[in-house]
Design a protein around this motif. Structure first.
Motif, PDB file in Angstrom:
ATOM      1  N   PRO A   1       0.826  -1.217   0.000  1.00 14.24           N
ATOM      2  CA  PRO A   1       0.000   0.000   0.000  1.00 14.24           C
ATOM      3  C   PRO A   1       0.855   1.260   0.000  1.00 14.24           C
ATOM      4  CG  PRO A   1      -0.860  -1.600   1.568  1.00 14.24           C
ATOM      5  CD  PRO A   1       0.453  -2.138   1.096  1.00 14.24           C
ATOM      6  N   LEU A   2       0.362   2.298  -0.672  1.00 12.54           N
ATOM      7  CA  LEU A   2       1.120   3.536  -0.787  1.00 12.54           C
ATOM      8  C   LEU A   2       1.454   4.143   0.571  1.00 12.54           C
ATOM      9  CD1 LEU A   2      -0.737   5.257  -3.781  1.00 12.54           C
ATOM     10  CD2 LEU A   2       1.484   4.097  -3.819  1.00 12.54           C
ATOM     11  N   GLN A   3       0.589   3.902   1.560  1.00 10.44           N
ATOM     12  CA  GLN A   3       0.797   4.524   2.874  1.00 10.44           C
ATOM     13  C   GLN A   3       1.792   3.767   3.746  1.00 10.44           C
ATOM     14  OE1 GLN A   3      -2.096   3.286   1.773  1.00 10.44           O
ATOM     15  NE2 GLN A   3      -3.195   2.117   3.329  1.00 10.44           N
ATOM     16  N   THR A   4       2.381   2.672   3.241  1.00  8.13           N
ATOM     17  CA  THR A   4       3.348   1.912   4.038  1.00  8.13           C
ATOM     18  C   THR A   4       4.486   2.828   4.461  1.00  8.13           C
ATOM     19  OG1 THR A   4       2.827  -0.115   2.834  1.00  8.13           O
ATOM     20  CG2 THR A   4       4.889  -0.081   4.080  1.00  8.13           C
ATOM     21  N   GLY A   5       4.677   2.986   5.762  1.00 15.93           N
ATOM     22  CA  GLY A   5       5.604   3.985   6.282  1.00 15.93           C
ATOM     23  C   GLY A   5       6.976   3.462   6.647  1.00 15.93           C
ATOM     24  N   LEU A   6       7.274   2.210   6.356  1.00 18.21           N
ATOM     25  CA  LEU A   6       8.588   1.655   6.660  1.00 18.21           C
ATOM     26  C   LEU A   6       9.675   2.443   5.912  1.00 18.21           C
ATOM     27  CD1 LEU A   6      10.285  -0.684   7.930  1.00 18.21           C
ATOM     28  CD2 LEU A   6       9.923  -1.916   5.774  1.00 18.21           C
ATOM     29  N   LYS A   7      10.752   2.761   6.593  1.00 15.57           N
ATOM     30  CA  LYS A   7      11.855   3.497   5.971  1.00 15.57           C
ATOM     31  C   LYS A   7      12.437   2.711   4.810  1.00 15.57           C
ATOM     32  CE  LYS A   7      16.283   5.736   7.015  1.00 15.57           C
ATOM     33  NZ  LYS A   7      17.272   6.067   8.069  1.00 15.57           N
ATOM     34  N   HIS A   8      12.700   3.403   3.731  1.00 15.80           N
ATOM     35  CA  HIS A   8      13.319   2.750   2.586  1.00 15.80           C
ATOM     36  C   HIS A   8      14.742   2.334   2.938  1.00 15.80           C
ATOM     37  CE1 HIS A   8      10.451   4.726  -0.576  1.00 15.80           C
ATOM     38  NE2 HIS A   8       9.835   4.023   0.349  1.00 15.80           N
ATOM     39  N   GLY A   9      15.109   1.143   2.504  1.00 13.57           N
ATOM     40  CA  GLY A   9      16.443   0.656   2.793  1.00 13.57           C
ATOM     41  C   GLY A   9      16.541  -0.837   2.629  1.00 13.57           C
ATOM     42  N   ILE A  10      17.646  -1.385   3.140  1.00 13.50           N
ATOM     43  CA  ILE A  10      17.963  -2.805   3.013  1.00 13.50           C
ATOM     44  C   ILE A  10      17.869  -3.446   4.391  1.00 13.50           C
ATOM     45  CG2 ILE A  10      19.606  -4.480   2.104  1.00 13.50           C
ATOM     46  CD1 ILE A  10      18.609  -2.336   0.085  1.00 13.50           C
ATOM     47  N   TYR A  11      17.221  -4.619   4.466  1.00 12.47           N
ATOM     48  CA  TYR A  11      16.928  -5.270   5.741  1.00 12.47           C
ATOM     49  C   TYR A  11      17.291  -6.756   5.716  1.00 12.47           C
ATOM     50  CZ  TYR A  11      13.977  -1.166   6.717  1.00 12.47           C
ATOM     51  OH  TYR A  11      13.505   0.104   6.932  1.00 12.47           O
ATOM     52  N   ALA A  12      17.699  -7.268   6.876  1.00 11.73           N
ATOM     53  CA  ALA A  12      17.796  -8.714   7.078  1.00 11.73           C
ATOM     54  C   ALA A  12      16.409  -9.222   7.451  1.00 11.73           C
ATOM     55  CB  ALA A  12      18.799  -9.032   8.181  1.00 11.73           C
ATOM     56  N   VAL A  13      15.928 -10.262   6.747  1.00 14.03           N
ATOM     57  CA  VAL A  13      14.534 -10.681   6.892  1.00 14.03           C
ATOM     58  C   VAL A  13      14.407 -12.194   6.926  1.00 14.03           C
ATOM     59  CG1 VAL A  13      13.740  -8.621   5.647  1.00 14.03           C
ATOM     60  CG2 VAL A  13      14.096 -10.761   4.388  1.00 14.03           C
ATOM     61  N   ARG A  14      13.227 -12.627   7.306  1.00 16.82           N
ATOM     62  CA  ARG A  14      12.803 -14.021   7.091  1.00 16.82           C
ATOM     63  C   ARG A  14      11.578 -13.999   6.197  1.00 16.82           C
ATOM     64  NH1 ARG A  14      14.630 -16.812  12.565  1.00 16.82           N
ATOM     65  NH2 ARG A  14      16.657 -17.473  11.758  1.00 16.82           N
ATOM     66  N   PHE A  15      11.579 -14.917   5.254  1.00 10.46           N
ATOM     67  CA  PHE A  15      10.550 -14.977   4.218  1.00 10.46           C
ATOM     68  C   PHE A  15       9.731 -16.244   4.427  1.00 10.46           C
ATOM     69  CE2 PHE A  15       8.999 -16.212   0.027  1.00 10.46           C
ATOM     70  CZ  PHE A  15       8.607 -15.018  -0.556  1.00 10.46           C
ATOM     71  N   ARG A  16       8.400 -16.078   4.510  1.00 11.03           N
ATOM     72  CA  ARG A  16       7.524 -17.230   4.711  1.00 11.03           C
ATOM     73  C   ARG A  16       6.665 -17.457   3.479  1.00 11.03           C
ATOM     74  NH1 ARG A  16       5.486 -19.988   8.880  1.00 11.03           N
ATOM     75  NH2 ARG A  16       6.292 -18.553  10.432  1.00 11.03           N
ATOM     76  N   ARG A  17       6.717 -18.689   2.979  1.00 11.62           N
ATOM     77  CA  ARG A  17       5.844 -19.070   1.876  1.00 11.62           C
ATOM     78  C   ARG A  17       4.439 -19.387   2.410  1.00 11.62           C
ATOM     79  NH1 ARG A  17       8.107 -23.262  -2.360  1.00 11.62           N
ATOM     80  NH2 ARG A  17       6.297 -22.368  -3.423  1.00 11.62           N
ATOM     81  N   ALA A  18       3.490 -19.543   1.498  1.00  6.65           N
ATOM     82  CA  ALA A  18       2.106 -19.796   1.901  1.00  6.65           C
ATOM     83  C   ALA A  18       1.967 -21.101   2.664  1.00  6.65           C
ATOM     84  CB  ALA A  18       1.205 -19.802   0.669  1.00  6.65           C
ATOM     85  N   ASP A  19       2.855 -22.067   2.418  1.00  7.89           N
ATOM     86  CA  ASP A  19       2.762 -23.361   3.116  1.00  7.89           C
ATOM     87  C   ASP A  19       3.446 -23.341   4.476  1.00  7.89           C
ATOM     88  OD1 ASP A  19       5.442 -23.370   2.488  1.00  7.89           O
ATOM     89  OD2 ASP A  19       5.396 -25.186   1.266  1.00  7.89           O
ATOM     90  N   GLY A  20       3.967 -22.176   4.884  1.00  8.44           N
ATOM     91  CA  GLY A  20       4.608 -22.058   6.187  1.00  8.44           C
ATOM     92  C   GLY A  20       6.113 -22.227   6.172  1.00  8.44           C
ATOM     93  N   THR A  21       6.690 -22.607   5.031  1.00  9.38           N
ATOM     94  CA  THR A  21       8.131 -22.785   4.943  1.00  9.38           C
ATOM     95  C   THR A  21       8.846 -21.449   5.105  1.00  9.38           C
ATOM     96  OG1 THR A  21       7.736 -24.560   3.350  1.00  9.38           O
ATOM     97  CG2 THR A  21       9.996 -23.780   3.578  1.00  9.38           C
ATOM     98  N   LEU A  22       9.913 -21.443   5.903  1.00 10.79           N
ATOM     99  CA  LEU A  22      10.658 -20.224   6.200  1.00 10.79           C
ATOM    100  C   LEU A  22      12.048 -20.254   5.572  1.00 10.79           C
ATOM    101  CD1 LEU A  22       9.771 -19.795   9.957  1.00 10.79           C
ATOM    102  CD2 LEU A  22       9.406 -18.045   8.227  1.00 10.79           C
ATOM    103  N   TYR A  23      12.475 -19.091   5.077  1.00  7.51           N
ATOM    104  CA  TYR A  23      13.811 -18.921   4.531  1.00  7.51           C
ATOM    105  C   TYR A  23      14.390 -17.606   5.042  1.00  7.51           C
ATOM    106  CZ  TYR A  23      12.341 -22.388   1.022  1.00  7.51           C
ATOM    107  OH  TYR A  23      11.883 -23.514   0.389  1.00  7.51           O
ATOM    108  N   ASP A  24      15.690 -17.574   5.263  1.00  2.47           N
ATOM    109  CA  ASP A  24      16.362 -16.309   5.528  1.00  2.47           C
ATOM    110  C   ASP A  24      16.515 -15.550   4.214  1.00  2.47           C
ATOM    111  OD1 ASP A  24      16.548 -16.938   8.168  1.00  2.47           O
ATOM    112  OD2 ASP A  24      18.677 -17.458   8.136  1.00  2.47           O
ATOM    113  N   GLY A  25      16.719 -14.234   4.329  1.00  2.00           N
ATOM    114  CA  GLY A  25      16.879 -13.450   3.118  1.00  2.00           C
ATOM    115  C   GLY A  25      17.310 -12.030   3.416  1.00  2.00           C
ATOM    116  N   VAL A  26      17.506 -11.270   2.362  1.00  2.00           N
ATOM    117  CA  VAL A  26      17.779  -9.842   2.469  1.00  2.00           C
ATOM    118  C   VAL A  26      16.786  -9.131   1.565  1.00  2.00           C
ATOM    119  CG1 VAL A  26      19.576  -9.905   0.670  1.00  2.00           C
ATOM    120  CG2 VAL A  26      19.553  -8.045   2.351  1.00  2.00           C
ATOM    121  N   ALA A  27      16.179  -8.059   2.081  1.00  2.00           N
ATOM    122  CA  ALA A  27      15.116  -7.387   1.343  1.00  2.00           C
ATOM    123  C   ALA A  27      15.439  -5.915   1.155  1.00  2.00           C
ATOM    124  CB  ALA A  27      13.783  -7.535   2.075  1.00  2.00           C
TER     125      ALA A  27
END
Length: 348
Positions: free
Chosen positions: A232-258
């Protein structure tokens, strides 16, 4: 430890009440007489969780259903549609979290012109008594309801005495420094990129969810294919690069960078996009509803002189994110359900 359903959003019990107040059906008989928590609960943060915990405790003690009454859209977005609220949790994610906490039903009341025009007494009569058949109502001490916010906690307690339902009011929840935990504080932290401080107030790591869409596929040619999400346009998260975890629809988790932002090196005029390089994954994610949980802010957006320079930095970002994510710990049982792979594995 309670196991998490692989598709926890789909497993949440959601009952949507129609906005046609005159024709909507009441809760089925087996759900009446429940303990009902009332609020917007945007973010389901630690302050909200104090209200929700008391609701679950009373429901367990009385051996009756635990119900949440919440509102869609957010009332502030209804009254000011030109400046919609930056939601910390959308309706689906909020219902999923409430389901994980142990609630039997989430009643999602449409917040529209008809509902907003109810008087405080009509809210009591039509929603709490006729629709829900509540035996106890739990809410914060600052709860107001009815047109022009005419209903307040004292009015609610008096109505409970007249109509035979209990009312429990919860004082504002404060953090370890004595400051009140609020959705506004969390939004302020996110606007600064301080996802660690936001997580401390939420009690779990801030998460965004959306459908994976096709992008320009430049990352694929650079060796960093990304799962792209429009937010959404109103998403207020600061622009930048983040260390993240990514979850698929089946619940599987992966590390990542976003990366969240406008991609100044390759697409300076583009709209903001969330692009996640999912570690150790190959496959097609297009059209899949996935979520990204934020663990650390690595750096701001930069415009590099060349794609080669960008690739060098992306390798550094990957190494830093892997190092950070290898040492993170769960903030709570809820956080474990949402963002830690051992719990996800137990659920399979």
């Amino acid at each position: 430890m309670t196991k998490m359903p692989s598709d926890f959003a789909a497993q949440s019990a959601i009952l949507r009440l129609t906005s046609d107040l005159s024709g909507a059906e009441p809760l089925p008989a087996h759900l009446r007489g429940s303990v009902v928590a009332i609020g917007n609960f945007d973010g389901v943060h630690r302050g909200h969780q104090a209200v929700l915990k008391k609701t679950l405790e009373l429901a367990k003690m009385r051996q009756c259903p635990a119900v949440v009454l919440t509102f869609e859209p957010h009332p502030r977005s209804f009254f000011n549609p030109e400046q919609p609220v930056d939601r910390l949790t959308d309706a689906q994610e909020k219902a999923a979290i409430l389901g994980l906490l142990g609630f039997d039903v989430v009643v999602e009341q449409a917040f529209d012109a008809s509902f907003s025009g109810l008087s405080a007494q009509e809210f009591i009569d039509q929603i709490l008594i006729e629709r829900l058949g509540a035996s106890e109502v739990i809410t914060g001490v600052d709860f107001h309801f009815g047109t022009k916010r005419q209903g307040n906690p004292a009015f609610l307690q008096q109505a409970g005495e007249r109509h035979g339902f209990g009312v429990t009011l919860i004082e504002p929840f404060t953090d370890e420094g004595g400051a009140i935990v609020s959705s506004s504080r969390i939004r302020e932290d996110l606007a600064e990129g301080d996802v660690v401080a936001a997580a401390a107030l939420l009690g779990y790591h801030y998460t965004l969810a959306s459908v994976v869409i096709k992008g320009r596929q430049l990352g694929r040619t650079l060796g960093f294919p990304t799962a792209n999400m429009a937010l959404p346009l109103q998403t207020g998260l600061k622009h930048g690069i983040y260390a993240v975890r990514f979850r698929r629809a089946d619940g599987t988790l992966y590390d990542g960078v976003a990366s969240f932002g406008r991609r100044p090196t390759v697409d300076s005029d583009g709209s903001a996009l969330l692009e996640t390089f999912v570690f150790d994954f190959s496959g097609d994610l297009y059209g899949e509803f996935c979520s990204v949980s934020f663990f650390a802010y690595l750096r701001g957006e930069e415009k590099f002189d060349s794609l080669d320079a960008l690739m060098v930095q992306m390798h550094r970002d990957e190494a830093e994110a892997r190092a950070i994510l290898s040492g993170v710990q769960s903030l709570s049982q809820l956080d474990s359900y949402l963002t830690f792979p051992d719990v996800a594995a137990d659920a399979d």
